[in-house]
Scaffold this active site. Structure first.
Site, mmCIF file in Angstrom:
data_model
loop_
_atom_site.group_PDB
_atom_site.id
_atom_site.type_symbol
_atom_site.label_atom_id
_atom_site.label_comp_id
_atom_site.label_asym_id
_atom_site.label_seq_id
_atom_site.Cartn_x
_atom_site.Cartn_y
_atom_site.Cartn_z
ATOM 1 N N ASP A 168 9.401 -4.087 2.831
ATOM 2 C CA ASP A 168 8.146 -4.732 2.462
ATOM 3 C C ASP A 168 8.139 -5.311 1.052
ATOM 4 O O ASP A 168 7.261 -5.000 0.245
ATOM 5 C CB ASP A 168 6.976 -3.750 2.593
ATOM 6 C CG ASP A 168 6.986 -2.994 3.894
ATOM 7 O OD1 ASP A 168 7.728 -3.390 4.785
ATOM 8 O OD2 ASP A 168 6.254 -2.014 4.010
ATOM 9 N N THR A 169 9.104 -6.135 0.713
ATOM 10 C CA THR A 169 9.051 -6.919 -0.516
ATOM 11 C C THR A 169 7.754 -7.720 -0.520
ATOM 12 O O THR A 169 7.314 -8.184 0.528
ATOM 13 C CB THR A 169 10.245 -7.887 -0.568
ATOM 14 O OG1 THR A 169 11.445 -7.140 -0.559
ATOM 15 C CG2 THR A 169 10.197 -8.755 -1.812
ATOM 16 N N VAL A 170 7.125 -7.899 -1.686
ATOM 17 C CA VAL A 170 5.907 -8.698 -1.753
ATOM 18 C C VAL A 170 6.178 -9.989 -2.506
ATOM 19 O O VAL A 170 7.160 -10.110 -3.232
ATOM 20 C CB VAL A 170 4.751 -7.914 -2.424
ATOM 21 C CG1 VAL A 170 4.526 -6.595 -1.717
ATOM 22 C CG2 VAL A 170 5.023 -7.697 -3.917
#
Length: 344
Positions: A168-170
């Site tokens: 879940d990189t933003v």
């Protein structure tokens, strides 16, 4: 106009509402910056700080732990107006690494004494000392570990094959009132990564790309998410931006680039499951047309978007079709806005 994402990976359905709520919150923060006369670069920084501060994401507080139980963070930004970039990698004890990347970026154009060149990427202890020097919020490693992240760390400590489940990189992409774009990316990296590992979220052309330097051309901003090693090897953010500059239909263009230069990339010829995603903002100044696009080969991708004219932001979870296999299929979506783009 701003768009954000909370990562491409697998988002459990019971958390979809939380992800959508967070995406909307980040969009509102970014739009508030634009309404106050801020730049696209300032807007993406503000939006990503919101995402970093929520433990549901893998960025900032609540990030994945490395094999030695420490949180090491990556982040980067790129300014399409000046074509400058700033990044930081394997950074410890910094609450919001996107602030460090932003500071590095904006100081690219400020000369140093003795003809020295400002750094564009800082890693490890050097990055931490730089952050202390500019007064960023330095915290303990323990304060960055959420209960959820620690539970996953304990569960997966000896199960490395599970590390791709939390990707879940933003990130955020934005166009401001001057018609310029910017991109930002932040990540805690893969679960149980090796200490010192730096992923695409910190790296030029892999995690971020933004180009609005030539006003007669379409403006494009891209941020990526997924397995960092796959995105670094393909420099996917840069490849998408370059290809979409010359595409008549940017939706089919995004699908083509992600298929040809990611899924079918010769650089990933020995990889069985290619996991990646991209969030794109494309502004065609000739048609006053702004497109927000997303594409992913993962099971899901969480995102949101909002224009200054919108009363409320939109948050959604994009999912692969039921029959599609993660790592083997590209799912593309998007929406279009028709607003006057200032090119002065």
């Amino acid at each position: 106009m701003i768009a954000v994402h909370c990562g491409a990976g697998y988002h459990n359905k019971k958390y979809h509402r939380k992800y959508n709520k967070l995406s909307k919150k980040a969009c509102i923060k970014g739009i508030d910056v634009l309404k106050q006369g801020g730049t696209a670069l300032e807007s993406v920084k503000a939006a990503v700080i919101v995402l970093e501060n929520d433990p549901i994401t893998n960025a900032g507080y609540g990030s994945n732990l490395s094999t030695n139980g420490v949180i090491e963070l990556d982040a980067s930004v790129m300014d399409g107006r000046e074509l400058v970039y700033g990044g930081c990698g394997a950074i410890r004890k910094i609450k919001n690494p996107i602030e460090l990347a932003y500071d590095i970026c904006v100081k690219q154009s400020k000369p140093l004494p003795l003809g020295l060149i400002p750094p564009s990427l800082l890693v490890g202890t050097g990055g931490l000392e730089y952050a202390r020097g500019i007064g960023l919020n330095i915290v303990t490693n323990k304060s960055l570990i959420s209960k959820k992240a620690f539970k996953q760390y304990v569960k997966c400590k000896h199960l490395y094959n599970q590390q791709s489940n939390k990707l879940d990189t933003v990130g955020a992409v934005c166009i401001d009132d001057s018609g310029h774009v910017a991109s930002a990316c932040s990540s805690g990296g893969l679960l149980l990564k090796r200490p010192g590992r730096v992923g695409q979220a910190a790296l030029y052309g892999s995690g971020v790309w933004a180009d609005s330097f030539i006003k007669e051309e379409p403006c494009v901003a891209v941020c990526t998410t997924g397995c960092g090693e796959h995105l670094v090897q393909t420099q996917l953010a840069k490849e998408i931006s370059i290809d979409l500059k010359n595409e008549t239909c940017v939706t089919t263009g995004l699908h083509k680039t992600m298929t040809d230069k990611f899924l079918k990339s010769r650089f990933l010829r020995n990889v069985n499951q290619k996991l990646g995603g991209a969030l794109v903002l494309h502004a065609n100044t000739a048609r006053d047309e702004i497109a927000v696009l997303w594409g992913h080969s993962t099971q899901t991708m969480s995102l949101g978007f909002m224009s200054k004219m919108d009363r409320y932001p939109t948050g959604l979870i994009s999912e692969l079709p039921n029959e599609a296999l993660a790592g083997d299929t590209i799912n593309v979506g998007g929406t279009y806005f028709y607003n006057k783009i200032n090119t002065e």
